[in-house]
Design an enzyme around this catalytic site. Structure first.
Site, PDB file in Angstrom:
ATOM      1  N   ALA A  31      -2.073 -10.565   7.451  1.00 28.02           N
ATOM      2  CA  ALA A  31      -1.644  -9.185   7.197  1.00 28.02           C
ATOM      3  C   ALA A  31      -0.383  -8.844   7.972  1.00 28.02           C
ATOM      4  O   ALA A  31      -0.191  -7.712   8.399  1.00 28.02           O
ATOM      5  CB  ALA A  31      -2.768  -8.228   7.586  1.00 28.02           C
ATOM      6  N   ARG A  62       8.826  -4.916  -1.128  1.00 25.08           N
ATOM      7  CA  ARG A  62       8.862  -4.393  -2.496  1.00 25.08           C
ATOM      8  C   ARG A  62       8.095  -3.076  -2.660  1.00 25.08           C
ATOM      9  O   ARG A  62       8.194  -2.419  -3.681  1.00 25.08           O
ATOM     10  CB  ARG A  62       8.319  -5.451  -3.470  1.00 25.08           C
TER      11      ARG A  62
END
Ligand code: UD1
Ligand code: CA
Length: 455
Positions: free
Chosen positions: A9, A15
């Site tokens: 993580a 994006r």
């Protein structure tokens, strides 16, 4: 083998075009990572390691649980490097299951199956067959169908790019061997990263059995990289949760317009109309009906009760045969006994209403204790706040509160008392009597309406 889960993580998630780290983007009202942690917990592992980096403090603060072991990956040098950050905390005898903070819909059952196939000399990876495999690593098999390696798209030959079986990234491997493979990784590839996927080839060369398990549905392994995929994951999650309820016997008028964001338990023959959102812990009794556009959060609604359209019910418990709404707002801390009606444009907070009591129109009941069979007239307000402190209003059984009454708390109305409409009650109203606080109505004899002066 005992199990250690490692969740990756650390990525930023460029994006997403968001200030929020990718793994904290919300799915069904909770961070993506929280879904993965919950699934990991369901496996009952010895330890859960989360490799984090971008927004480290924020990520740690957002995910609750003393059971999580945080490993910091200060610089993102690839998935292999990321897993390596957690390995010092993983004992040799364990199986390591690698999960991703941005793959939120993975099912515990799929993972159990995967972990069961990992052993001291075997590795299992989760693959999927996609109509459009672009962007993913491909699973390369030899002529006899055995997995030989995973090749990243950017490093793949045209023939390899034509392979439809992709690597989901999820894998289970023996810790001792994985440690060795990770230590030997080299970043000699198109991205200059340490690829976890290179461990597959190393495992084969090491004489380990490598098995690729194909995921039952691609939705389960959907990775969330941008807001479009986030919405796709939300839709898949919505469909899954609605299907669970329908399989349990709940009538869902339109499964694409029901959002289950918490733990929901329903009795028999429950009906949920369109645009219902259920959050937190929600328990609905037998034959409960929830109308269109209702939000229910952390509440319990008893058998045969109805929540009518456009109502918001939070932190409240309602008995049987209650009618709530339309357009009602129950704020936290309410207990409604059986047969209570809370009607349109009525707000109730931190209050108890006894059996059969009704507040049907345009009312605010805050911090009040209302007995049984009380009728609260339209436009009644408990004035519970003096600007500094909150005070309680107590209303006895069978009282009748006339419309437009202000009950200035702390104040009490006795059993069977009647309050005349329009009263402002500041002192105790005795039981069984009519109390009215209102100036007398007069009709003025000989009064004439003013007339316009002639121009
Ligand atoms: C990876 C796999 C690819 C697979 C795909 C599935 C590798 C080399 N490739 O590619 O075969 O098809 O996932 O989605 O593993 N991360 C870190 N630290 C890092 C790098 C990544 O924590 O240094 C995390 C990211 O935040 C992300 C996950 O690992 O959650 C995957 O990383 P990403 O760079 O997106 O890998 P892909 O290129 O998608
Ligand atoms: Ca990715």
């Amino acid at each position: 083998m005992p199990l250690s889960v490692v969740i990756l993580a650390a990525g930023q998630g460029k994006r997403m075009k968001s200030e929020l780290p990718k793994v904290l983007q919300p799915l069904a009202g909770r961070p993506l990572l929280a879904h993965v942690v919950a699934t990991a917990r369901a496996l009952g592992p010895e330890a859960i390691h989360v490799v984090h980096g971008h927004g480290a403090g924020e990520v740690r603060a957002a995910i609750a649980g003393g059971d999580i072991r945080w490993a910091l990956q200060a610089e993102q040098k690839g998935t292999g490097h990321a897993v390596a950050q957690a390995m010092p905390g993983v004992p040799d005898g364990h199986a390591v299951l690698v999960l991703y903070g941005d793959v939120p819909l993975i099912r515990a059952g799929t993972l159990r199956d995967l972990v069961a196939r990992a052993g001291p000399k075997s590795l299992a990876l989760l693959s999927a067959r996609l109509a459009d495999p672009a962007g993913y690593g491909r699973v390369v098999r030899d002529a006899s169908g055995l997995v030989t390696r995973v090749v990243e798209e950017r490093d793949a030959s045209p023939a390899e790019r034509a392979i439809a079986e992709i690597n989901t990234g999820v894998l289970a491997a023996p810790a001792a061997r994985l440690r060795g493979w990770l230590g030997a990784l080299r970043a000699d590839n198109a991205q200059g990263e340490y690829y976890l996927t290179d461990c597959i080839r190393a495992a084969v060369q090491d004489g380990c059995a490598v098995e690729a398990v194909v995921a039952a549905t691609p939705a389960e392994v959907l990775g969330v990289n941008d807001k479009v995929q986030l919405a796709e994951a939300e839709a898949a999650h919505r469909a899954n949760r609605a299907a669970e309820l329908m399989r349990a016997g709940v009538t869902v008028v339109d499964p694409t317009r029901l959002d289950v964001r918490g733990e929901v338990a329903c009795g028999r023959d429950v009906v949920l109309d369109v645009n219902v959102i259920l959050e937190g812990k929600v328990r609905l009794g037998d034959r409960v009906k929830v109308g269109a556009n209702c939000v229910l959060r952390d509440c319990e609604i008893g058998d045969d009760s109805v929540v009518q359209l456009n109502s918001l019910v939070e932190g409240s418990v309602a008995g049987r045969h209650c009618v709530i709404g339309p357009f009602a707002r129950l704020r936290p801390g309410n207990r409604l006994a059986d047969g209570v009606h809370v009607g349109n444009f009525v707000e109730v907070k931190n209050s108890e209403l006894g059996a059969g009591s009704k507040a049907n129109h345009l009312t605010y009941l805050g911090d009040s204790t209302v007995g049984a069979q009380v009728n609260v007239g339209a436009g009644t307000v408990t004035c519970n706040y003096d600007g500094a402190n909150k005070h309680r209003t107590t209303i006895g059984d069978g009282a009748f509160i006339g419309s437009g009454t202000m009950l200035v708390a702390p104040v009490s109305v006795g059993e069977g008392a009647t309050i005349g409409a329009g009263s402002t009650i500041t002192k105790p109203a005795p039981a069984g009597k009519l109390t009215v606080e209102r100036s007398r109505q007069v009709t003025v004899a000989g009064w004439k309406r003013p007339e316009k002066a002639p121009k």
